[in-house]
Write an enzyme that holds these catalytic residues in place. Structure first.
Site, short mmCIF file in Angstrom:
data_model
loop_
_atom_site.label_atom_id
_atom_site.label_comp_id
_atom_site.label_asym_id
_atom_site.label_seq_id
_atom_site.Cartn_x
_atom_site.Cartn_y
_atom_site.Cartn_z
N SER A 148 0.84 -1.20 0.00
CA SER A 148 0.00 0.00 0.00
C SER A 148 0.87 1.25 0.00
O SER A 148 1.99 1.24 0.55
CB SER A 148 -0.88 0.01 1.25
OG SER A 148 -1.53 1.25 1.39
N TYR A 161 -1.74 -1.16 10.10
CA TYR A 161 -1.87 -1.44 8.66
C TYR A 161 -0.65 -0.91 7.90
O TYR A 161 -0.02 -1.62 7.11
CB TYR A 161 -3.16 -0.80 8.14
CG TYR A 161 -3.37 -0.96 6.66
CD1 TYR A 161 -3.90 -2.13 6.13
CD2 TYR A 161 -3.04 0.07 5.77
CE1 TYR A 161 -4.09 -2.28 4.77
CE2 TYR A 161 -3.23 -0.07 4.41
CZ TYR A 161 -3.76 -1.24 3.90
OH TYR A 161 -3.93 -1.39 2.55
P1 NAD Z 1 -11.33 -6.42 0.34
O1 NAD Z 1 -11.65 -6.34 1.79
O2 NAD Z 1 -12.38 -6.14 -0.67
O3 NAD Z 1 -10.74 -7.84 0.04
C1 NAD Z 1 -9.86 -8.44 0.92
C2 NAD Z 1 -9.84 -9.91 0.64
O4 NAD Z 1 -8.94 -10.51 1.56
C3 NAD Z 1 -11.20 -10.58 0.85
O5 NAD Z 1 -11.44 -11.49 -0.20
C4 NAD Z 1 -11.04 -11.35 2.16
O6 NAD Z 1 -11.77 -12.55 2.17
C5 NAD Z 1 -9.56 -11.63 2.15
N1 NAD Z 1 -9.06 -11.79 3.51
C6 NAD Z 1 -9.00 -10.86 4.48
N2 NAD Z 1 -8.49 -11.41 5.60
C7 NAD Z 1 -8.24 -12.71 5.31
C8 NAD Z 1 -7.71 -13.81 6.03
N3 NAD Z 1 -7.36 -13.69 7.32
N4 NAD Z 1 -7.60 -15.00 5.41
C9 NAD Z 1 -7.96 -15.15 4.12
N5 NAD Z 1 -8.44 -14.14 3.38
C10 NAD Z 1 -8.58 -12.96 3.97
O7 NAD Z 1 -10.04 -5.49 0.12
P2 NAD Z 1 -9.43 -4.81 -1.17
O8 NAD Z 1 -9.74 -3.37 -1.10
O9 NAD Z 1 -9.77 -5.56 -2.41
O10 NAD Z 1 -7.87 -4.97 -0.85
C11 NAD Z 1 -7.07 -6.01 -1.35
C12 NAD Z 1 -5.62 -5.72 -0.96
O11 NAD Z 1 -5.22 -4.47 -1.48
C13 NAD Z 1 -5.41 -5.65 0.55
O12 NAD Z 1 -4.18 -6.26 0.89
C14 NAD Z 1 -5.38 -4.17 0.83
O13 NAD Z 1 -4.63 -3.86 1.97
C15 NAD Z 1 -4.71 -3.66 -0.43
N6 NAD Z 1 -4.98 -2.25 -0.72
C16 NAD Z 1 -6.29 -1.83 -0.90
C17 NAD Z 1 -6.52 -0.47 -1.17
C18 NAD Z 1 -7.92 0.05 -1.39
O14 NAD Z 1 -8.11 1.28 -1.49
N7 NAD Z 1 -8.93 -0.79 -1.52
C19 NAD Z 1 -5.44 0.42 -1.24
C20 NAD Z 1 -4.14 -0.05 -1.06
C21 NAD Z 1 -3.93 -1.41 -0.80
#
Ligand code: NAD
Length: 255
Positions: A148, A161
């Protein structure tokens, strides 16, 4: 980019950014195993879509809590035996919980640090371990971690985080060096805000305009733009980019 006959594991691969990553690989010919934690209905729906996109292979979903080291090793073994191997692992699953110092008690502070590090850093570290052992035996592979922008810019509302993602970047850099002799290439993608269900409320709120204005493009990223960077790092020809971190933040934070 062509991923025909490649076998890919995407953690958190059934929704949000992970959904875009799974879809992008399937569109380019890969067989995909997606790990999810709770929402089985959504996972099954995604599986149907992925099968429609690429009916050539049996794609898979696995439910697991990847913050549990035993479950991580077991899930990896299940994925490998169902896929018949693995070429690419994408550590995308992650959580982010608000816990600024001035908003929580010491117990909650402990709890959130532990949960966040277990899911965002130790989980990927354990999966990288399992994947590396397999890939060493098989003569190579690719690992892509989703970090991130917050790793560099700080996360005042979610300090655990931000630290977990900084740790994940460092993990990827260390592994890129130690695994290169085995032809295992490791890259990291560091997105800023991305348009997913999770960011929808924020973007619809009065803070949304300010968040969009962080980028000179006047918007936040699409999940497909994160997936595009993942595809690059996992592709043939990207070997010499091992150890790199690709920012997908619309120049909202330059380092
Ligand atoms: P989201 O919450 O939509 O998806 C997260 C996924 O991770 C889900 O499918 C969930 O089932 C899975 N997950 C969470 N904890 C888990 C665990 N303990 N075991 C197995 N699976 C688990 O999130 P997103 O927005 O799609 O984010 C995906 C990645 O991108 C993350 O690592 C997040 O930190 C990173 N990210 C997101 C953003 C954003 O703005 N959405 C920005 C920067 C980084």
């Amino acid at each position: 980019m062509n991923f025909r006959e490649k076998k890919v594991i995407v953690t958190g691969g059934t929704r949000g950014i992970g959904y875009a990553i799974s879809t992008a690989f399937a569109q380019r010919g890969a067989q995909v195993a997606m790990v999810f934690r709770t929402d089985r209905n959504k996972a099954e729906q995604t599986l149907l879509e992925i099968r429609e996109i690429n009916p050539e292979y049996e794609h898979l979903i696995f439910q697991a809590d990847l913050s549990d080291p035993g479950a991580t090793a077991l899930t990896f073994d299940r994925c490998v035996s169902a896929l018949g191997g693995v070429d690419i692992v994408v550590n995308n699953a992650g959580i982010g919980i608000n816990h600024s110092v001035d908003s929580v008690c010491y117990e909650d502070w402990q709890d959130i640090w532990q949960k966040t590090l277990a899911c965002n850093l130790l989980g990927p570290a354990n999966l990288c371990f399992c994947a590396s052992k397999h890939m060493i035996a098989e003569g190579g592979g690719r690992i892509v971690n989703i970090a991130s922008r917050g790793a560099y810019r700080g996360e005042p509302e979610k300090p655990a985080y931000g630290a977990s993602k900084a740790g994940l970047i460092s993990l990827g850099q260390s592994l890129a060096v130690s695994l290169a002799p085995y032809k295992i290439f490791v890259g990291t993608v560091a997105p800023g805000f991305v348009e997913t269900d999770l960011s929808a409320d924020l973007m619809a709120s009065e803070k949304g305009a300010g968040v969009r204005a962080q980028s000179p493009l006047g918007r936040i990223a699409l999940p497909e733009e994160v997936a595009h960077a993942v595809l690059f790092l996992a592709s043939e020809g990207a070997e010499f980019s091992t150890g790199t971190v690709i920012d997908v933040n619309g120049a909202s934070y330059l380092r």
